[in-house]
Design an enzyme around this catalytic site. Structure first.
Site, PDB file in Angstrom:
ATOM      1  N   GLY A  52      36.628  91.457 -19.908  1.00 57.81           N
ATOM      2  CA  GLY A  52      38.052  91.172 -20.505  1.00 57.81           C
ATOM      3  C   GLY A  52      39.355  91.740 -19.601  1.00 57.81           C
ATOM      4  O   GLY A  52      40.292  91.598 -20.012  1.00 57.81           O
ATOM      5  N   THR A 109      40.441  89.875 -17.138  1.00 57.95           N
ATOM      6  CA  THR A 109      42.002  89.370 -16.974  1.00 57.95           C
ATOM      7  C   THR A 109      42.451  88.891 -17.846  1.00 57.95           C
ATOM      8  O   THR A 109      43.736  87.787 -17.649  1.00 57.95           O
ATOM      9  CB  THR A 109      40.910  87.885 -16.378  1.00 57.95           C
ATOM     10  OG1 THR A 109      40.276  87.508 -17.281  1.00 57.95           O
ATOM     11  CG2 THR A 109      40.297  88.371 -14.750  1.00 57.95           C
ATOM     12  N   ASP A 142      45.062  92.237 -22.468  1.00 54.01           N
ATOM     13  CA  ASP A 142      44.983  93.899 -23.094  1.00 54.01           C
ATOM     14  C   ASP A 142      44.418  94.658 -21.810  1.00 54.01           C
ATOM     15  O   ASP A 142      44.783  94.846 -21.106  1.00 54.01           O
ATOM     16  CB  ASP A 142      43.955  93.798 -24.199  1.00 54.01           C
ATOM     17  CG  ASP A 142      45.014  93.710 -25.322  1.00 54.01           C
ATOM     18  OD1 ASP A 142      45.723  93.052 -25.022  1.00 54.01           O
ATOM     19  OD2 ASP A 142      43.898  93.962 -26.384  1.00 54.01           O
ATOM     20  N   ASP A 144      28.720  87.319 -17.001  1.00 57.71           N
ATOM     21  CA  ASP A 144      29.054  86.979 -17.822  1.00 57.71           C
ATOM     22  C   ASP A 144      29.051  87.648 -19.776  1.00 57.71           C
ATOM     23  O   ASP A 144      27.809  88.199 -19.591  1.00 57.71           O
ATOM     24  CB  ASP A 144      28.625  85.298 -18.833  1.00 57.71           C
ATOM     25  CG  ASP A 144      29.396  84.942 -19.397  1.00 57.71           C
ATOM     26  OD1 ASP A 144      30.160  83.829 -18.930  1.00 57.71           O
ATOM     27  OD2 ASP A 144      29.462  84.756 -20.689  1.00 57.71           O
ATOM     28  N   LEU A 145      29.450  88.163 -20.409  1.00 59.98           N
ATOM     29  CA  LEU A 145      29.074  88.488 -21.656  1.00 59.98           C
ATOM     30  C   LEU A 145      27.790  88.082 -22.833  1.00 59.98           C
ATOM     31  O   LEU A 145      26.987  88.715 -23.439  1.00 59.98           O
ATOM     32  CB  LEU A 145      30.018  89.123 -22.733  1.00 59.98           C
ATOM     33  CG  LEU A 145      31.034  90.133 -22.888  1.00 59.98           C
ATOM     34  CD1 LEU A 145      32.551  89.606 -23.064  1.00 59.98           C
ATOM     35  CD2 LEU A 145      30.710  91.208 -22.553  1.00 59.98           C
ATOM     36  N   LEU A 168      36.757  94.681 -23.895  1.00 59.62           N
ATOM     37  CA  LEU A 168      37.733  93.874 -24.513  1.00 59.62           C
ATOM     38  C   LEU A 168      37.342  92.830 -24.252  1.00 59.62           C
ATOM     39  O   LEU A 168      38.052  91.259 -25.096  1.00 59.62           O
ATOM     40  CB  LEU A 168      38.864  94.229 -23.335  1.00 59.62           C
ATOM     41  CG  LEU A 168      39.649  95.435 -23.222  1.00 59.62           C
ATOM     42  CD1 LEU A 168      41.289  95.668 -22.909  1.00 59.62           C
ATOM     43  CD2 LEU A 168      39.848  95.873 -24.687  1.00 59.62           C
ATOM     44  N   TYR A 223      28.928  80.108 -30.684  1.00 59.19           N
ATOM     45  CA  TYR A 223      29.852  80.735 -28.893  1.00 59.19           C
ATOM     46  C   TYR A 223      30.376  82.000 -29.331  1.00 59.19           C
ATOM     47  O   TYR A 223      30.294  83.068 -28.629  1.00 59.19           O
ATOM     48  CB  TYR A 223      30.836  79.495 -28.071  1.00 59.19           C
ATOM     49  CG  TYR A 223      30.871  80.086 -27.253  1.00 59.19           C
ATOM     50  CD1 TYR A 223      30.210  80.270 -25.939  1.00 59.19           C
ATOM     51  CD2 TYR A 223      32.049  80.575 -27.116  1.00 59.19           C
ATOM     52  CE1 TYR A 223      30.579  80.228 -24.623  1.00 59.19           C
ATOM     53  CE2 TYR A 223      32.840  81.535 -25.704  1.00 59.19           C
ATOM     54  CZ  TYR A 223      32.136  81.204 -24.700  1.00 59.19           C
ATOM     55  OH  TYR A 223      32.245  81.911 -23.790  1.00 59.19           O
ATOM     56  N   SER A 260      39.212  93.709 -34.278  1.00 56.52           N
ATOM     57  CA  SER A 260      41.092  93.643 -36.001  1.00 56.52           C
ATOM     58  C   SER A 260      40.836  93.615 -36.228  1.00 56.52           C
ATOM     59  O   SER A 260      39.987  93.323 -37.125  1.00 56.52           O
ATOM     60  CB  SER A 260      40.601  91.921 -34.388  1.00 56.52           C
ATOM     61  OG  SER A 260      41.444  90.975 -35.625  1.00 56.52           O
ATOM     62  N   GLU A 309      41.895  91.020 -37.560  1.00 55.83           N
ATOM     63  CA  GLU A 309      41.297  90.263 -38.812  1.00 55.83           C
ATOM     64  C   GLU A 309      40.208  90.590 -39.467  1.00 55.83           C
ATOM     65  O   GLU A 309      39.895  89.213 -39.783  1.00 55.83           O
ATOM     66  CB  GLU A 309      40.979  88.700 -37.483  1.00 55.83           C
ATOM     67  CG  GLU A 309      41.612  87.742 -36.569  1.00 55.83           C
ATOM     68  CD  GLU A 309      42.857  87.555 -38.156  1.00 55.83           C
ATOM     69  OE1 GLU A 309      41.592  86.354 -38.741  1.00 55.83           O
ATOM     70  OE2 GLU A 309      44.085  87.004 -38.069  1.00 55.83           O
ATOM     71  N   TYR A 351      35.071  84.566 -36.138  1.00 54.19           N
ATOM     72  CA  TYR A 351      36.519  85.067 -34.958  1.00 54.19           C
ATOM     73  C   TYR A 351      35.959  86.377 -35.814  1.00 54.19           C
ATOM     74  O   TYR A 351      35.836  87.508 -35.117  1.00 54.19           O
ATOM     75  CB  TYR A 351      37.326  85.064 -34.487  1.00 54.19           C
ATOM     76  CG  TYR A 351      37.978  85.901 -33.957  1.00 54.19           C
ATOM     77  CD1 TYR A 351      37.585  86.671 -32.618  1.00 54.19           C
ATOM     78  CD2 TYR A 351      38.917  86.860 -34.713  1.00 54.19           C
ATOM     79  CE1 TYR A 351      38.371  87.282 -31.979  1.00 54.19           C
ATOM     80  CE2 TYR A 351      39.773  87.897 -33.376  1.00 54.19           C
ATOM     81  CZ  TYR A 351      38.833  87.961 -32.778  1.00 54.19           C
ATOM     82  OH  TYR A 351      39.915  89.258 -32.296  1.00 54.19           O
TER      83      TYR A 351
END
Ligand code: NAP
Ligand code: F7E
Length: 341
Positions: free
Chosen positions: A8, A10, A13, A63-64, A85, A100, A130, A132, A153
């Site tokens: 992450g 790009t 964070d 890619d993850l 991240l 996804y 998070s 969330e 999420y």
């Protein structure tokens, strides 16, 4: 020289963290996705061609969703610290793309933990957990608050959180969950509410758009500055023992308050410009997040430096500059390509 691997890199964070670690003389390796357009805007200022002997930041395609490749990368890089991240990080989008989101945001973490276990590298692991995850749990929320996730999420992040704890206990991996409350900046993605507001308000001020369409204005969030929060990630990995930490400002504000303040600061009446579009409502909403960062203050010595008003000023200033440039291009005959929120 310490070596860090950032997934992450790009993102919002990732860019602040890469800057922070390079300033601390780390060698920084980042995972980037191949795209048909450039997706490295936020880190371009940090990049030096890898042929240059002074280069200290290296980017690797990946890619993850692909575990074998993550394992190969960790085996080759052998990072001292891993900052995970990367994620499908948009809550509203996670309702449209639940499978996804589960794959990337949830299983992505497990793939990295497995890669650490299989390669047996000695490393420290940071998981971007998070606020969330707290969902509908009443405020204030701290490390002992039970999770009540309200979106695909959040559910994916809860899965990842528990995998981190499991790998810490089962395999003695130095792995930490940073439970970060919302943090924003001029580099925030343009479809998250704070940036959507500062971007639209500055464009309205310069006559580049008329209206701002928003969803639920009553939701409350504990908003901090991303630049402050990445320091906490690093601090977690410098401790003697791994642990989980809430990172927050300890203040909460509604979306309405945020929008009102932004418009008032640039001399506009938000009620004349903002309209509600139910498209932005979520099937299940998180009404109020308010973090209690006592443990981080005590054990990490971490405190936020940038306050709510200063954060807003910083975002307005950067977006006003962007809007000015956009206006110049429009006046020179270029087409408007930026009205996409
Ligand atoms: P962000 O700006 O959306 O960045 C997400 C990053 O993940 C981007 O670099 C993106 O790459 C990468 N990514 C997405 N899907 C990927 C995939 N399949 N494979 C590899 N990389 C992928 O997010 P952020 O705000 O910086 O947040 C960083 C992390 O903290 C995320 O995990 C987020 O869920 C979590 N978090 C954020 C906040 C917050 O308030 N910002 C609070 C708590 C937790 P592209 O650039 O190619 O899209
Ligand atoms: O929404 C309300 C929306 O998308 C904040 C991610 O970084 O922080 C972020 O998730 C609030 C919500 O952030 C619009 O309903 C109103 O109540 O900026 P947001 P988020 O959902 O809190 C957490 C901690 C993360 O981990 C996530 O990765 O604002 N809202 N109107 C709106 N939100 C959006 N995006 N767009 C609107 O038009």
């Amino acid at each position: 020289m310490k070596r860090a691997f950032i997934t992450g890199i790009t993102g919002q964070d990732g860019s602040y963290l890469a800057e922070f670690l390079l300033n601390k003389d780390y060698e920084v390796h980042g995972l980037i996705r191949r795209a048909s357009t450039f997706n490295t805007d936020r880190i371009d200022h940090l990049y030096t061609d890898f042929h240059d002997p002074k280069a200290r930041m290296y980017l690797h395609y990946g890619d993850l969703s692909v575990s074998g490749q993550l394992t190969d990368l960790l085996h080759d890089i052998k990072p001292d610290e891993i900052y995970h991240l990367g994620a499908q990080s948009h809550v509203r989008v996670s309702f449209d793309m639940p499978e996804y989101t589960g794959d990337i945001t949830g299983l992505g973490t497990l793939r990295l933990l497995e890669a650490i276990r299989k390669t047996d590298i000695k490393t420290r692991f940071y998981q971007a957990s998070s606020s969330e995850m707290f969902g509908s749990a009443p405020p204030p929320q701290n490390e002992n608050t039970a999770f009540e996730p309200q979106s695909p999420y959040a559910a994916a992040k809860v899965f990842a959180y528990h995998m981190v704890k499991n790998y810490r206990n089962a395999y003695n991996i130095f792995a930490c969950n940073g439970i970060l409350f919302n943090h924003e900046s001029p580099r925030r993605g343009e479809t998250f509410v704070t940036r959507k507001i500062t971007r639209a308000a500055t464009r309205i001020k310069l006559g580049l758009q008329d209206k701002l369409y928003l969803g639920n204005l009553d939701a409350k969030r504990d908003w901090g500055f991303a630049g402050d929060f990445v320091e906490a990630m690093w601090l977690m990995l410098q401790q003697d023992e791994p642990n989980d930490y809430v990172i927050a400002t300890g203040e909460t504000h509604s979306v309405r308050e945020f929008v009102e303040k932004v418009f008032q600061k640039i001399g506009l009446d938000y009620e004349k410009c903002v309209e509600i579009d139910p498209k932005y409502f979520r099937p299940t909403e998180v009404d109020i997040l308010l973090g209690d960062p006592t443990r981080a203050k005590k054990e990490l010595g971490w405190e936020p430096k940038v306050g709510f008003d200063e954060l807003i000023d910083m975002m307005i200033e950067a977006d006003m500059e962007l809007a000015r440039k956009e206006k110049m291009l429009l006046d020179a005959g270029y087409k408007n390509v930026n009205n996409r929120t």
